[in-house]
Scaffold this motif. Structure first.
Motif, short mmCIF file in Angstrom:
data_model
loop_
_atom_site.label_atom_id
_atom_site.label_comp_id
_atom_site.label_asym_id
_atom_site.label_seq_id
_atom_site.Cartn_x
_atom_site.Cartn_y
_atom_site.Cartn_z
N LEU A 235 0.89 -1.16 0.00
CA LEU A 235 0.00 0.00 0.00
C LEU A 235 0.92 1.21 0.00
N VAL A 236 0.92 1.98 -1.07
CA VAL A 236 1.89 3.06 -1.19
C VAL A 236 1.18 4.40 -1.43
N ALA A 237 1.69 5.44 -0.78
CA ALA A 237 1.09 6.77 -0.93
C ALA A 237 1.51 7.38 -2.26
N LYS A 238 0.64 8.21 -2.79
CA LYS A 238 0.95 8.89 -4.05
C LYS A 238 1.60 10.24 -3.77
N HIS A 239 1.97 10.90 -4.84
CA HIS A 239 2.58 12.23 -4.78
C HIS A 239 1.72 13.18 -3.93
N GLY A 240 2.35 13.95 -3.06
CA GLY A 240 1.62 14.94 -2.29
C GLY A 240 1.25 14.48 -0.89
N VAL A 241 1.35 13.18 -0.62
CA VAL A 241 1.06 12.67 0.73
C VAL A 241 2.34 12.73 1.55
N PRO A 242 2.28 13.20 2.81
CA PRO A 242 3.50 13.25 3.63
C PRO A 242 4.19 11.87 3.68
N VAL A 243 5.53 11.89 3.72
CA VAL A 243 6.26 10.61 3.68
C VAL A 243 6.15 9.86 5.01
N ALA A 244 5.80 10.55 6.08
CA ALA A 244 5.79 9.90 7.39
C ALA A 244 4.37 9.84 7.96
N LEU A 245 4.08 8.74 8.63
CA LEU A 245 2.77 8.55 9.26
C LEU A 245 2.47 9.69 10.25
N TRP A 246 3.50 10.14 10.97
CA TRP A 246 3.26 11.16 12.00
C TRP A 246 2.87 12.51 11.40
N GLU A 247 3.02 12.68 10.08
CA GLU A 247 2.64 13.95 9.46
C GLU A 247 1.27 13.87 8.79
N THR A 282 9.10 3.38 7.34
CA THR A 282 9.16 4.70 7.96
C THR A 282 10.45 5.41 7.57
N PRO A 283 10.38 6.70 7.29
CA PRO A 283 11.60 7.46 7.04
C PRO A 283 12.27 7.79 8.37
N PRO A 284 13.52 8.23 8.37
CA PRO A 284 14.14 8.67 9.62
C PRO A 284 13.30 9.79 10.25
N ALA A 285 13.36 9.88 11.56
CA ALA A 285 12.53 10.84 12.28
C ALA A 285 13.29 12.14 12.55
N GLN A 286 14.60 12.11 12.45
CA GLN A 286 15.44 13.27 12.76
C GLN A 286 16.59 13.30 11.75
N PRO A 287 17.24 14.47 11.61
CA PRO A 287 18.44 14.50 10.76
C PRO A 287 19.39 13.40 11.21
N ARG A 302 8.34 7.55 -0.09
CA ARG A 302 6.89 7.63 0.10
C ARG A 302 6.53 6.74 1.28
N PHE A 303 5.41 7.09 1.92
CA PHE A 303 4.82 6.21 2.93
C PHE A 303 4.43 4.90 2.24
N ALA A 304 4.77 3.77 2.85
CA ALA A 304 4.36 2.48 2.28
C ALA A 304 4.24 1.45 3.39
N LEU A 305 3.37 0.50 3.14
CA LEU A 305 3.04 -0.53 4.10
C LEU A 305 3.03 -1.84 3.31
N THR A 306 3.88 -2.79 3.71
CA THR A 306 3.99 -4.03 2.93
C THR A 306 3.36 -5.20 3.67
N LEU A 307 2.43 -5.87 3.02
CA LEU A 307 1.81 -7.08 3.56
C LEU A 307 2.49 -8.29 2.94
N SER A 308 3.12 -9.11 3.78
CA SER A 308 3.84 -10.30 3.29
C SER A 308 3.20 -11.56 3.86
N PRO A 309 2.30 -12.19 3.10
CA PRO A 309 1.73 -13.46 3.56
C PRO A 309 2.83 -14.50 3.67
N ARG A 310 2.72 -15.39 4.67
CA ARG A 310 3.75 -16.43 4.86
C ARG A 310 3.13 -17.80 4.61
#
Ligand SMILES: [Zn+2]
Length: 345
Positions: A235-247, A282-287, A302-310
């Motif tokens: 599940l990947v965010a498109k252009h314009g969506v903040p790269v981090a969940l916290w934003e 998740t991207p780094p949270a600080q410099p 980009r923000f992304a969430l990977t589902l890996s069935p096992r």
């Protein structure tokens, strides 16, 4: 004779062999063939005294550490890292580096219900889950010594989980771990070479290659070109969506939760209560030392969430050389999921 294909994932820096001729009739293992009883479960509602005191909970006017919550966050009882530990290097041999165990390890209990079944997931629960994760990250980010958050969830024995009650782990670290740093560097180099965001390119290519499963205004669900696992989905965010969940704001979380829920229900419709790993990039949270990598994040990440069935165990080639065999071509997986998911969107 039909042969497979060797594919390479540029960002994971990993080869996989897509080997449909090895397709056994998928046996779709159950997440918990022997579901541990809820009688002793410390994460169930009503047993709040069996966990360390909560750090956070989504609850309506009930006192902390009592029933009446929808999500709950507690420190991991088997603490590897703690914020009370000094954040400093320790003496190490010349061939290594060492640091004190500074950081945080938290468990988000996703739901008061002991049993998670992907077929029964509700959007409101997915939203509460994402919302709680975001709140924890916002809080942890206030400590600027914490540079990186690993977020992941394991469901089922085959996925390495020991606790069946649905939960998500947050590990906050004072450094960007080597594999995460390498992914950032490769994505940044690709952006420099091609002048575009590699995640946007991957979504476009998924559309062209028959691997787009579904999309909403600001998120897409794709099967990656070189997936490590059968039916792996991002599940990947498109252009314009903040790269981090916290934003992200609430409407964005709602949109992501709706698509995530549809994916879980569609995957569950085909595979039942399947074991899986879920990881956030998740991207780094600080410099973190590399100026360009930090300042140009939104151009190459980009923000992304990977589902890996096992569904299948690791083979010998994976154990020896890190090359997984995936018996389900992502084009076939995407076709099936795209058809099923329509019912849940
Ligand atoms: Zn439980």
């Amino acid at each position: 004779m039909q042969t497979g294909q060797i594919r390479y994932d540029l960002f994971a820096d990993r080869h996989v062999i897509i080997a449909p001729q090895r397709m056994r009739r998928p046996d779709f293992p159950e997440a918990w063939p022997d579901l541990p009883d809820s009688a002793e479960c410390p994460f169930c509602e009503g047993r709040e005294d069996l966990t360390p005191p909560e750090i956070f909970a989504l609850r309506d006017n009930t006192p902390p550490n009592t029933p009446g919550w929808r999500t709950r966050v507690v420190p991991n009882r088997f603490l590897a890292l703690a914020v009370e530990t000094p954040c400093r290097p320790v003496e190490a041999p010349a061939t290594g580096e060492g640091y004190e165990g500074f950081g945080a390890h938290e468990i988000l209990i996703d739901s008061p219900e002991h049993r998670f079944d992907p077929r029964l997931l509700r959007t409101r629960d997915a939203r509460a889950w994402l919302w709680s994760l975001r709140e924890r990250l916002r809080d942890l980010r206030q400590d600027n010594r914490l540079r990186y958050f690993a977020l992941f969830k394991n469901h089922g024995r085959a996925a390495g989980a020991s606790q069946p009650h649905p939960h998500t782990q947050i590990v906050a670290m004072p450094l960007v771990p080597a594999p995460a740093l390498a992914r950032l560097q490769r994505a940044h180099a690709w952006y420099k070479a091609h002048g575009q965001n590699p995640f946007d390119a991957a979504v476009r290519e998924a559309g062209e290659g028959g691997r787009l499963i579904a999309e909403s205004d600001r998120f897409a669900l794709i099967a990656p070109y070189a997936p490590r696992f059968a039916y792996e989905t991002v599940l990947v965010a498109k252009h314009g969506v903040p790269v981090a969940l916290w934003e992200m704001d609430d409407p964005l979380l709602d949109e992501a939760a709706a698509l995530y829920t549809a994916l879980m229900r569609a995957a569950g419709a085909g595979m039942g209560d399947f074991p899986f790993n879920l990881t956030f990039n998740t991207p780094p949270a600080q410099p973190f030392g590399d100026e360009a990598l930090w300042h140009e994040l939104s151009y190459y990440w980009r923000f992304a969430l990977t589902l890996s069935p096992r569904l299948y165990g690791a083979g010998g080639l994976e154990a020896a050389e890190g090359i997984p065999l995936n018996p389900v071509p992502p084009e076939a997986a995407a076709r099936q999921l795209a058809e099923t998911i329509k019912e849940y969107l």
